[in-house]
Design an enzyme around this catalytic site. Sequence first.
Site, PDB file in Angstrom:
ATOM      1  N   ASP A 214       5.003  -5.707   4.892  1.00  0.00           N
ATOM      2  CA  ASP A 214       5.682  -4.913   3.867  1.00  0.00           C
ATOM      3  C   ASP A 214       4.665  -4.102   3.066  1.00  0.00           C
ATOM      4  OD1 ASP A 214       4.923  -6.459   1.326  1.00  0.00           O
ATOM      5  OD2 ASP A 214       5.768  -8.056   2.580  1.00  0.00           O
ATOM      6  N   ALA A 215       5.154  -3.147   2.345  1.00  0.00           N
ATOM      7  CA  ALA A 215       4.267  -2.188   1.669  1.00  0.00           C
ATOM      8  C   ALA A 215       3.292  -2.878   0.717  1.00  0.00           C
ATOM      9  CB  ALA A 215       5.093  -1.153   0.913  1.00  0.00           C
TER      10      ALA A 215
END
Length: 350
Positions: A214-215
């Site tokens: 995820d970011a």
Amino acid sequence: MRGNQSRSDWGSDSRGAGRGGDSRGGQSRTGFGSDRAGFGQDRNASRGRIGGGSPLAPHTSPNTPAKKKAKPVKQVAAPVLISNAKPARRQRVDADAQGPKKLPWGEGERLQKVLAKAGVASRRAAEEMIEAGRIEVDGKIVREQGLRIDPQTAVVRVDGVRVVIRDEQVYLALNKPKGWQSTMSDEMGRPCVGDIVAERIAAGQRLFHVGRLDADTEGLLLLTNDGDLAHRLMHPSFEVSKTYLATVNGEVKNREVGKLLKDGVELEDGPAKVDRFQVLEVGQGKSLVKVVLHEGRKHIVRRLLAEVGHPVTALVRTHLGPVALGDQRPGTLRVLGRDEIGKLYEAVSL
């Protein structure tokens, strides 16, 4: 007179027996005897006479002693050799069962050249490795120099570790920075993994990432164009481990939290657990922990730690199977080594 003439006829021509008119037994026997003598003379004459010697014996001087007849040489039978070796179970084995299929001249590539192109060793060193029995092709040890193989289909191992020999295969390790999307392009214009490998894609390489981060998570992300390997690395049945370092709120009690996570925690999409858990540092209301698991569900590490009362403030993936991030800086790429690729193949039974 008549009898003498008849004997002359019989001796001179064997056909006289057919045309002679005298039927007396004495003449007939003499005729047949002369006939046999004539045949004997003809055979001896065919052996060749020297001078005026008798046709029945070779020409010799009266003073020359007769040669003794040579004794026949006794034939000695060779000793019978007995082998106590245990015979093989299969005496006749097809050539294909002894190793890789041999390609005709002009097809494929020589094994030592393939090894050199794969970065295993120089051609000369590869020949020495083949001679030492360190190279395996399609499950068989190869000692033959100059063996031609098909790099597209052959499975080559060096000291038991598989070697990638196809030129078009690419294996990269990326340290994904925090805030970057695990996509090859982003419709919203956010920075993504595709921006980092844009030059490679422009050069014709078709790359895709193995799994996602995820970011807000940084760390190791693999990029490759080997679809078979990528699929197996992401499939949960192969249980490829992933290692994370997480900074969490609160001082974690190793035994209690570790037992909860190993026994399993019930999440909204089903139970989940970790393979290993370790507290590395504790202080100032925070803890650094290491989590090893083979789950691949979205935000799985963050959700597990939040469920046991320690929400994550920073997360880094440091290992994917046998590949380690090491001291690689965020945003940089490196090509995986031969040993790393071989161990990845082993991890997913390729």
